[in-house]
Motif scaffolding. Structure first.
Motif, PDB file in Angstrom:
ATOM      1  N   ALA A  87       0.831  -1.215   0.000  1.00  0.00           N
ATOM      2  CA  ALA A  87       0.000   0.000   0.000  1.00  0.00           C
ATOM      3  C   ALA A  87       0.861   1.259   0.000  1.00  0.00           C
ATOM      4  O   ALA A  87       0.689   2.153  -0.838  1.00  0.00           O
ATOM      5  CB  ALA A  87      -0.939  -0.008   1.209  1.00  0.00           C
ATOM      6  N   LEU A  88       1.819   1.332   0.932  1.00  0.00           N
ATOM      7  CA  LEU A  88       2.614   2.550   1.036  1.00  0.00           C
ATOM      8  C   LEU A  88       3.564   2.692  -0.157  1.00  0.00           C
ATOM      9  O   LEU A  88       3.733   3.787  -0.707  1.00  0.00           O
ATOM     10  CB  LEU A  88       3.406   2.557   2.356  1.00  0.00           C
ATOM     11  N   LYS A  90       3.174   1.595  -3.221  1.00  0.00           N
ATOM     12  CA  LYS A  90       2.411   2.012  -4.407  1.00  0.00           C
ATOM     13  C   LYS A  90       2.027   3.489  -4.314  1.00  0.00           C
ATOM     14  O   LYS A  90       2.059   4.219  -5.303  1.00  0.00           O
ATOM     15  CB  LYS A  90       1.155   1.143  -4.565  1.00  0.00           C
ATOM     16  N   ALA A  91       1.641   3.915  -3.093  1.00  0.00           N
ATOM     17  CA  ALA A  91       1.240   5.316  -2.923  1.00  0.00           C
ATOM     18  C   ALA A  91       2.427   6.256  -3.127  1.00  0.00           C
ATOM     19  O   ALA A  91       2.302   7.324  -3.737  1.00  0.00           O
ATOM     20  CB  ALA A  91       0.622   5.510  -1.539  1.00  0.00           C
TER      21      ALA A  91
ATOM     22  N   LEU B  63       2.328  11.544   2.827  1.00  0.00           N
ATOM     23  CA  LEU B  63       1.849  11.302   1.462  1.00  0.00           C
ATOM     24  C   LEU B  63       1.167  12.571   0.969  1.00  0.00           C
ATOM     25  O   LEU B  63       0.319  13.141   1.669  1.00  0.00           O
ATOM     26  CB  LEU B  63       0.843  10.150   1.422  1.00  0.00           C
ATOM     27  N   ALA B  68      -2.595   9.953  -5.150  1.00  0.00           N
ATOM     28  CA  ALA B  68      -1.722   9.018  -4.426  1.00  0.00           C
ATOM     29  C   ALA B  68      -2.330   8.691  -3.064  1.00  0.00           C
ATOM     30  O   ALA B  68      -2.285   7.537  -2.606  1.00  0.00           O
ATOM     31  CB  ALA B  68      -0.327   9.612  -4.268  1.00  0.00           C
ATOM     32  N   ARG B  71      -5.174   6.353  -3.662  1.00  0.00           N
ATOM     33  CA  ARG B  71      -4.711   4.997  -3.970  1.00  0.00           C
ATOM     34  C   ARG B  71      -4.269   4.273  -2.700  1.00  0.00           C
ATOM     35  O   ARG B  71      -4.461   3.054  -2.558  1.00  0.00           O
ATOM     36  CB  ARG B  71      -3.575   5.014  -5.004  1.00  0.00           C
ATOM     37  N   TYR B  72      -3.678   5.005  -1.762  1.00  0.00           N
ATOM     38  CA  TYR B  72      -3.300   4.392  -0.486  1.00  0.00           C
ATOM     39  C   TYR B  72      -4.546   3.841   0.215  1.00  0.00           C
ATOM     40  O   TYR B  72      -4.560   2.692   0.670  1.00  0.00           O
ATOM     41  CB  TYR B  72      -2.591   5.433   0.380  1.00  0.00           C
ATOM     42  N   GLU B  75      -5.805   0.694  -1.426  1.00  0.00           N
ATOM     43  CA  GLU B  75      -5.029  -0.496  -1.050  1.00  0.00           C
ATOM     44  C   GLU B  75      -5.390  -0.965   0.357  1.00  0.00           C
ATOM     45  O   GLU B  75      -5.458  -2.167   0.613  1.00  0.00           O
ATOM     46  CB  GLU B  75      -3.525  -0.194  -1.131  1.00  0.00           C
TER      47      GLU B  75
END
Lengths: 203, 203
Positions: A87-88, A90-91, B63, B68, B71-72, B75
């Protein structure tokens, strides 16, 4: 499937470099953007925005937008992961890919399109003042990136990612846009030399 | 974790709507963008680009970039899927999210920032000619979107996605940018009314 490709233009190159990093080969259909072929039937019927690259799947489904095409390939073949892991991870890749694209790649493109005489037919109206306004934006982002790259190897962390592809191509695009990487951005210069030395950079 | 939020501004709202669609609640830290608080220490020390929203994780990891951050959350909690399902589904959502963001959301933002008197301190230099040049770009994309929405319910297909969030907020942003949705874009108007009627739109 087949990829309608635009030669030297930055966006088509993003996808070719991505494929090279994945070790994937996709049949290419060459489109001569210099001759404005991307505004003709073969491309325009597939992408009403008349931009490249365009991926056509075997069933006729069309995918456009470089990053969307890259993400499709990432899903088909996850290794090596170029959009991050977890998750992190990808972010963070998404964050850096977007930061580099919106603040550097896009600013350089605006400077090029609104100032370069060859772009007069492409960008209507061409507004040189807007092109000039983008140069300090690009330079300010390079200073930020230089600070970040002081303690890590790649744009989004310890692993090469799609953010490095966008960044490398943005820096290469600075040459025709007539913007130089400041000499005090030693970390950016080191990183750019390293990513440019990868075999994929020749794609 | 906590989310530094910017009230009425379009990007912070994208994340709040996304969270509402997911049914997730994250503690918010209000930042008054009208008072330029996003350029002060609390935000600037976390995001050198001085933009909102900013998500801070419990371990201090930062973040930024609305998409982004979304997206986190995708996930962390995959259902309902707002970035698509499967390789092709994910690629199509990415394609439409980008098309809407780059051709509509971004064009509307440029028109607003380069023309509206209240943006003089935000966008330096303000170039009204560039703002005006973006209005026809936004309108041309709405015509394309209208054609697409003739035979499907949502921007990226049969399911609501992050592309609808970006699109709805871009259309709402047209009001302060003083651009009207053309009356012949009936499909866009139908879609905008439908997505605006979802409870998440009030976030």
């Amino acid at each position: 499937m087949k990829l309608f490709d635009g030669g030297r233009a930055p966006n088509p190159r993003r996808v070719r470099v991505f494929l090279a990093e994945k070790g994937m080969e996709i049949p290419l259909v060459a489109v001569d953007m210099g001759a404005m072929e991307h505004r003709q039937q073969a491309v325009a019927s597939r992408n009403p925005l008349q931009r490249l690259p365009v991926l056509e799947l075997d069933d006729g489904t069309i995918l456009t937008e470089s990053i969307a095409i890259c993400r499709y390939f990432e899903e088909l073949q996850p290794d090596p992961a170029l959009f991050g892991k977890g998750a992190l991870g990808k972010a963070l890749v998404e964050m850096w890919q977007r930061r580099v694209e919106l603040n550097l790649f896009h600013a350089v493109a605006q400077a090029f399109r609104h100032i370069h005489p060859a772009m007069k037919e492409w960008e209507v109206p061409q507004i040189p003042e807007w092109g000039e306004a983008n140069k300090p934006k690009a330079l300010a982002f390079l200073q930020l990136l230089d600070t970040e790259l002081a303690d890590r190897e790649f744009v989004a962390g310890d692993n090469f990612s799609v953010a490095d592809i966008t960044g490398m191509i943005a820096v290469d695009f600075m040459k025709p846009a007539r913007i130089a990487v400041p000499e005090d951005c030693g970390n950016v210069l080191r990183w750019h030399k390293a990513v440019s030395g990868r075999p994929s950079a020749r794609a």
